[in-house]
Write a protein that holds these residues in place. Structure first.
Motif, PDB file in Angstrom:
ATOM      1  N   ALA A 130      -2.527   3.082   4.200  1.00  0.00           N
ATOM      2  CA  ALA A 130      -3.899   2.169   4.288  1.00  0.00           C
ATOM      3  C   ALA A 130      -4.829   2.898   3.764  1.00  0.00           C
ATOM      4  O   ALA A 130      -6.059   2.745   3.978  1.00  0.00           O
ATOM      5  N   GLU A 131      -4.331   4.000   2.856  1.00  0.00           N
ATOM      6  CA  GLU A 131      -5.633   4.596   1.997  1.00  0.00           C
ATOM      7  C   GLU A 131      -5.932   3.929   0.859  1.00  0.00           C
ATOM      8  O   GLU A 131      -5.145   3.573   0.083  1.00  0.00           O
ATOM      9  N   GLU A 132      -7.160   3.947   0.655  1.00  0.00           N
ATOM     10  CA  GLU A 132      -7.803   3.255  -0.338  1.00  0.00           C
ATOM     11  C   GLU A 132      -8.335   4.275  -1.551  1.00  0.00           C
ATOM     12  O   GLU A 132      -8.518   5.373  -1.023  1.00  0.00           O
ATOM     13  N   LEU A 133      -8.177   3.956  -2.657  1.00  0.00           N
ATOM     14  CA  LEU A 133      -8.502   4.795  -3.903  1.00  0.00           C
ATOM     15  C   LEU A 133      -9.374   4.234  -4.708  1.00  0.00           C
ATOM     16  O   LEU A 133      -9.373   3.261  -5.488  1.00  0.00           O
ATOM     17  N   PRO A 180       1.406  -1.022  -2.836  1.00  0.00           N
ATOM     18  CA  PRO A 180       0.225  -0.414  -2.862  1.00  0.00           C
ATOM     19  C   PRO A 180      -0.974  -1.045  -2.454  1.00  0.00           C
ATOM     20  O   PRO A 180      -0.955  -2.327  -2.056  1.00  0.00           O
ATOM     21  N   ILE A 181      -2.004  -0.503  -2.070  1.00  0.00           N
ATOM     22  CA  ILE A 181      -3.130  -0.944  -1.494  1.00  0.00           C
ATOM     23  C   ILE A 181      -4.035  -1.639  -2.782  1.00  0.00           C
ATOM     24  O   ILE A 181      -4.684  -2.647  -2.700  1.00  0.00           O
ATOM     25  N   GLU A 182      -4.089  -0.718  -3.995  1.00  0.00           N
ATOM     26  CA  GLU A 182      -4.950  -1.305  -5.046  1.00  0.00           C
ATOM     27  C   GLU A 182      -4.428  -2.058  -6.060  1.00  0.00           C
ATOM     28  O   GLU A 182      -5.237  -2.353  -7.057  1.00  0.00           O
ATOM     29  N   ASP A 183      -3.161  -2.351  -6.035  1.00  0.00           N
ATOM     30  CA  ASP A 183      -2.714  -3.275  -7.158  1.00  0.00           C
ATOM     31  C   ASP A 183      -2.102  -4.605  -6.517  1.00  0.00           C
ATOM     32  O   ASP A 183      -1.017  -4.625  -5.954  1.00  0.00           O
ATOM     33  N   ALA A 184      -2.983  -5.529  -6.525  1.00  0.00           N
ATOM     34  CA  ALA A 184      -2.522  -6.997  -5.994  1.00  0.00           C
ATOM     35  C   ALA A 184      -1.382  -7.672  -7.017  1.00  0.00           C
ATOM     36  O   ALA A 184      -0.902  -8.737  -6.334  1.00  0.00           O
TER      37      ALA A 184
END
Length: 420
Positions: free
Chosen positions: A60-63, A308-312
């Motif tokens: 759940a960590e955002e970059l 990943p959180i940041e790659d949709a």
């Protein structure tokens, strides 16, 4: 620019060939999707995952990158310019810059499972809780075109009403929005790539974004192509969030999910005729005779790198983390093809930030959507001289004026034919 003739030729070929190819979909596409698509998707996803890197992130960590606000502004500028150029002083009614064509806005109920385990009872998802909802089914856009000429990736917007608690956006007090598309991977992996796509849309050559040999996005094109097709009925598709959301905490740690809206099908419809609005017509026919029921299911992030959180563009593995049904979306039999209801659908603002903090949108695409969706919706409403309205579910659409029966007020609307 000397290279512009090539992008224009690619775009012209795409616009001509894609509708021709889709007309053959009824003869083979169901079998292809069942038997072949999973293997192609597996290979494409394996290649896409090669770019993932372990940066020490946790679940759940955002970059967040330093230039994110600037890139978000550029996308919002580009989409707003498109709306102004397409609709301002043209005499046309302004539609959304994305998810443009409305197939229908329908009433629904959203019921959380009564046997939901305690660890899954978070925020809006309390066992047995029921919400009234408006569900909008739409096409990708950016223009309203005959259904067979659209890109073949459909969208859903669910607006729950009567949800108490402080929301992350202040313009609506009692709603929660859940949005998705009919592909498990988004068109672009992140906003830095999305701004490139928006530039090509502005130039009239979006196909060039995918096939440009100097900056290729062929794998993303393949993922979209696997799910882009001539669909028979928007009520028969699975819709995916593509991007992640927070789902409260467990043992002192944040949790992240993606979600899917999965139809309970007993049979598939067949396309009988490719009219300009055949998808809307299919919805009208089916909801005249029987309800449509969907399972709302969540999938937990089990690995911070592979999911990943940041790659949709990355599809989270169902082998590592299966979907868990947590609620039911039921669309009862109804008539929805009123002119006032179509106008009301156009004026609704769907934004993933209409939600509680425990369901906070995650990832750069979601962070950007807060400002992009808000800004473009206000541009659209300004062009149409319409005002933002938070719905209650008690609206009456039986005339050219939407009656807000809870307050006795009326929302002025332009008289209009159905928009799709």
């Amino acid at each position: 620019m000397l290279t512009r003739p090539i992008p224009r030729l690619v775009q012209a070929a795409t616009e001509r060939l894609a509708p021709m190819i889709r007309r053959f979909d009824p003869y083979y596409r169901d079998a292809f999707d069942d038997l072949v698509r999973p293997y192609i998707e597996e290979v494409a996803q394996a290649l896409l995952r090669r770019r993932l890197r372990d940066r020490g992130q946790v679940i759940a960590e955002e970059l967040i990158r330093a230039d994110e606000e600037e890139v978000t502004r550029r996308i919002a500028d580009s989409m707003s310019r498109f709306l102004v150029g397409e609709y301002q002083e043209t005499g046309k009614t302004a539609e959304r810059a994305g998810n443009t064509k409305t197939y229908g806005l329908v009433r629904a109920s959203f019921t959380v499972r009564g046997d939901l385990p305690r660890r899954l009872q978070v925020g809006a998802f309390q066992a047995g809780r029921q919400y009234s909802a408006y569900v909008r089914f739409g096409g990708p856009g950016p223009r309203v075109v005959p259904d067979i000429e659209d890109a073949g990736i459909l969208s859903i917007g669910i607006k729950l009403m009567g949800l108490p608690g402080h929301k992350l956006m202040a313009d609506e007090k009692s709603t929660m929005d859940l949005t998705g598309i009919s592909s498990p991977a988004f068109t672009t992996p992140d906003i830095w790539e999305n701004v490139k796509l928006q530039k090509q849309i502005g130039l009239g050559t979006p196909a060039w974004y995918f096939v440009n040999p100097l900056d290729s996005h062929v794998l993303d094109m393949i993922m979209q192509g696997l799910y882009a097709r001539a669909h028979a009925n928007p009520l028969e598709l699975t819709y995916h969030s593509c991007v992640p959301y927070r789902y409260g905490r467990e043992r002192g740690r944040d949790r992240a999910i993606k979600f899917a809206v999965i139809p309970r099908l007993t049979r598939r419809s067949r396309i009988t005729e490719f009219t300009d609005n055949y998808l809307r017509e299919a919805m009208v026919r089916s909801l005249a005779r029987e309800p449509a029921v969907f399972d709302f299911a969540i999938q937990f992030q089990a690995d911070p790198v592979r999911m990943p959180i940041e790659d949709a563009s990355i599809v989270w593995s169902e082998r590592e983390s299966p979907f868990i049904p947590v609620a039911t979306l039921e669309i009862p039999t109804q008539r929805f093809d009123f002119a006032a209801q179509d106008a009301f659908a156009r004026n609704l603002t769907y934004n993933p930030w209409h939600t509680l903090a425990v369901h906070r949108p995650l990832g750069n695409q979601n962070r950007a959507r807060r400002d992009i969706y808000l800004r473009t919706s206000r541009v659209r409403q300004a062009i149409n001289q319409e005002r933002h309205i938070e719905p209650t579910g008690k609206e009456n659409f039986g005339s050219d004026v939407v009656s807000l029966s809870e307050t006795g007020e009326h929302a002025p609307r332009k008289a209009t034919e159905p928009v799709s």
